[in-house]
Design a protein around this motif. Structure first.
Motif, PDB file in Angstrom:
ATOM      1  N   ASP A   8       0.926  -1.087  -0.087  1.00  0.00           N
ATOM      2  CA  ASP A   8       0.017  -0.065  -0.187  1.00  0.00           C
ATOM      3  C   ASP A   8       0.827   1.296  -0.132  1.00  0.00           C
ATOM      4  O   ASP A   8       0.639   2.126  -0.678  1.00  0.00           O
ATOM      5  CB  ASP A   8      -0.987   0.126   1.255  1.00  0.00           C
ATOM      6  CG  ASP A   8      -1.895  -1.079   1.229  1.00  0.00           C
ATOM      7  OD1 ASP A   8      -2.394  -1.549  -0.067  1.00  0.00           O
ATOM      8  OD2 ASP A   8      -2.308  -1.621   2.278  1.00  0.00           O
ATOM      9  N   ALA A   9       2.024   1.345   0.833  1.00  0.00           N
ATOM     10  CA  ALA A   9       2.804   2.349   0.911  1.00  0.00           C
ATOM     11  C   ALA A   9       3.579   2.617  -0.638  1.00  0.00           C
ATOM     12  O   ALA A   9       3.536   3.748  -0.959  1.00  0.00           O
ATOM     13  CB  ALA A   9       3.836   2.189   1.905  1.00  0.00           C
ATOM     14  N   ALA A  10       3.918   1.333  -0.986  1.00  0.00           N
ATOM     15  CA  ALA A  10       4.473   1.513  -2.367  1.00  0.00           C
ATOM     16  C   ALA A  10       3.742   2.151  -3.461  1.00  0.00           C
ATOM     17  O   ALA A  10       4.161   3.110  -4.153  1.00  0.00           O
ATOM     18  CB  ALA A  10       5.158   0.363  -2.780  1.00  0.00           C
ATOM     19  N   LYS A  12       1.338   4.289  -2.858  1.00  0.00           N
ATOM     20  CA  LYS A  12       0.840   5.713  -2.215  1.00  0.00           C
ATOM     21  C   LYS A  12       1.939   6.461  -2.897  1.00  0.00           C
ATOM     22  O   LYS A  12       2.019   7.802  -3.252  1.00  0.00           O
ATOM     23  CB  LYS A  12       0.610   5.579  -0.903  1.00  0.00           C
ATOM     24  CG  LYS A  12       0.496   6.920  -0.273  1.00  0.00           C
ATOM     25  CD  LYS A  12       0.167   6.836   1.073  1.00  0.00           C
ATOM     26  CE  LYS A  12      -0.051   8.128   1.706  1.00  0.00           C
ATOM     27  NZ  LYS A  12      -0.275   8.003   3.286  1.00  0.00           N
ATOM     28  N   TRP A  13       3.387   6.147  -2.506  1.00  0.00           N
ATOM     29  CA  TRP A  13       4.551   6.791  -2.683  1.00  0.00           C
ATOM     30  C   TRP A  13       5.393   6.696  -4.282  1.00  0.00           C
ATOM     31  O   TRP A  13       6.110   7.510  -4.271  1.00  0.00           O
ATOM     32  CB  TRP A  13       5.613   6.302  -1.675  1.00  0.00           C
ATOM     33  CG  TRP A  13       5.197   6.807  -0.111  1.00  0.00           C
ATOM     34  CD1 TRP A  13       4.329   7.467   0.330  1.00  0.00           C
ATOM     35  CD2 TRP A  13       5.632   5.984   1.022  1.00  0.00           C
ATOM     36  NE1 TRP A  13       4.044   7.583   1.498  1.00  0.00           N
ATOM     37  CE2 TRP A  13       4.948   6.836   2.086  1.00  0.00           C
ATOM     38  CE3 TRP A  13       6.693   5.052   1.141  1.00  0.00           C
ATOM     39  CZ2 TRP A  13       5.258   6.245   3.147  1.00  0.00           C
ATOM     40  CZ3 TRP A  13       6.750   4.846   2.361  1.00  0.00           C
ATOM     41  CH2 TRP A  13       6.104   5.155   3.601  1.00  0.00           C
ATOM     42  N   GLY A  14       4.633   5.814  -5.027  1.00  0.00           N
ATOM     43  CA  GLY A  14       5.258   5.732  -6.239  1.00  0.00           C
ATOM     44  C   GLY A  14       6.791   4.899  -6.412  1.00  0.00           C
ATOM     45  O   GLY A  14       7.630   5.382  -7.074  1.00  0.00           O
ATOM     46  N   ILE A  15       6.900   3.941  -5.583  1.00  0.00           N
ATOM     47  CA  ILE A  15       8.107   3.227  -5.379  1.00  0.00           C
ATOM     48  C   ILE A  15       7.676   1.661  -5.240  1.00  0.00           C
ATOM     49  O   ILE A  15       6.762   1.478  -5.171  1.00  0.00           O
ATOM     50  CB  ILE A  15       9.065   3.788  -4.055  1.00  0.00           C
ATOM     51  CG1 ILE A  15       8.269   3.689  -2.859  1.00  0.00           C
ATOM     52  CG2 ILE A  15       9.489   4.972  -4.447  1.00  0.00           C
ATOM     53  CD1 ILE A  15       9.396   4.060  -1.548  1.00  0.00           C
ATOM     54  N   THR A  16       8.747   0.860  -5.242  1.00  0.00           N
ATOM     55  CA  THR A  16       8.392  -0.346  -5.303  1.00  0.00           C
ATOM     56  C   THR A  16       8.514  -0.816  -3.654  1.00  0.00           C
ATOM     57  O   THR A  16       8.826  -0.298  -3.012  1.00  0.00           O
ATOM     58  CB  THR A  16       9.785  -1.290  -5.815  1.00  0.00           C
ATOM     59  OG1 THR A  16      10.905  -1.212  -4.944  1.00  0.00           O
ATOM     60  CG2 THR A  16      10.052  -0.763  -7.230  1.00  0.00           C
ATOM     61  N   ARG A  17       7.822  -2.181  -3.717  1.00  0.00           N
ATOM     62  CA  ARG A  17       7.421  -2.614  -2.315  1.00  0.00           C
ATOM     63  C   ARG A  17       8.784  -2.941  -1.746  1.00  0.00           C
ATOM     64  O   ARG A  17       9.106  -2.902  -0.446  1.00  0.00           O
ATOM     65  CB  ARG A  17       6.530  -3.882  -2.447  1.00  0.00           C
ATOM     66  CG  ARG A  17       6.377  -4.684  -1.063  1.00  0.00           C
ATOM     67  CD  ARG A  17       5.336  -5.927  -1.531  1.00  0.00           C
ATOM     68  NE  ARG A  17       6.009  -6.631  -2.623  1.00  0.00           N
ATOM     69  CZ  ARG A  17       6.272  -8.014  -2.369  1.00  0.00           C
ATOM     70  NH1 ARG A  17       5.912  -8.670  -1.197  1.00  0.00           N
ATOM     71  NH2 ARG A  17       6.979  -8.597  -3.305  1.00  0.00           N
ATOM     72  N   ARG A  18       9.744  -3.593  -2.439  1.00  0.00           N
ATOM     73  CA  ARG A  18      11.011  -3.928  -2.202  1.00  0.00           C
ATOM     74  C   ARG A  18      11.641  -2.677  -1.302  1.00  0.00           C
ATOM     75  O   ARG A  18      12.263  -2.930  -0.092  1.00  0.00           O
ATOM     76  CB  ARG A  18      11.968  -4.719  -3.074  1.00  0.00           C
ATOM     77  CG  ARG A  18      13.211  -5.153  -2.490  1.00  0.00           C
ATOM     78  CD  ARG A  18      13.023  -6.259  -1.532  1.00  0.00           C
ATOM     79  NE  ARG A  18      14.472  -6.384  -1.028  1.00  0.00           N
ATOM     80  CZ  ARG A  18      14.826  -6.556   0.241  1.00  0.00           C
ATOM     81  NH1 ARG A  18      13.699  -6.596   1.273  1.00  0.00           N
ATOM     82  NH2 ARG A  18      15.931  -6.861   0.425  1.00  0.00           N
TER      83      ARG A  18
END
Length: 60
Positions: A8-10, A12-18
């Motif tokens: 969810d954060a990835a 929202k922030w436009g980055i990867t889950r990793r």
């Protein structure tokens, strides 16, 4: 307190889950907690600043 997953954060922030998982393991996201094998973050957590960028345009 409400939580969101690393995915969810990835989103929202436009980055990867990793990348979110790495930020959590480095302690750069306040309130992030690992539950079993899943990172959970507070819903109001903010994306940390990119540590590679210099302040005021100064070069290292």
């Amino acid at each position: 307190m409400e939580y969101m997953t690393a995915q969810d954060a990835a989103n929202k922030w436009g980055i990867t889950r990793r990348r979110v998982q790495i930020l959590c393991s480095e302690g750069r996201i306040k309130g992030a907690t690992k539950m079993a094998n899943l990172w959970v973050l507070p819903k109001d957590a903010e994306k940390p600043n990119d540590a590679r960028k210099c302040k005021n345009g100064d070069k290292k």
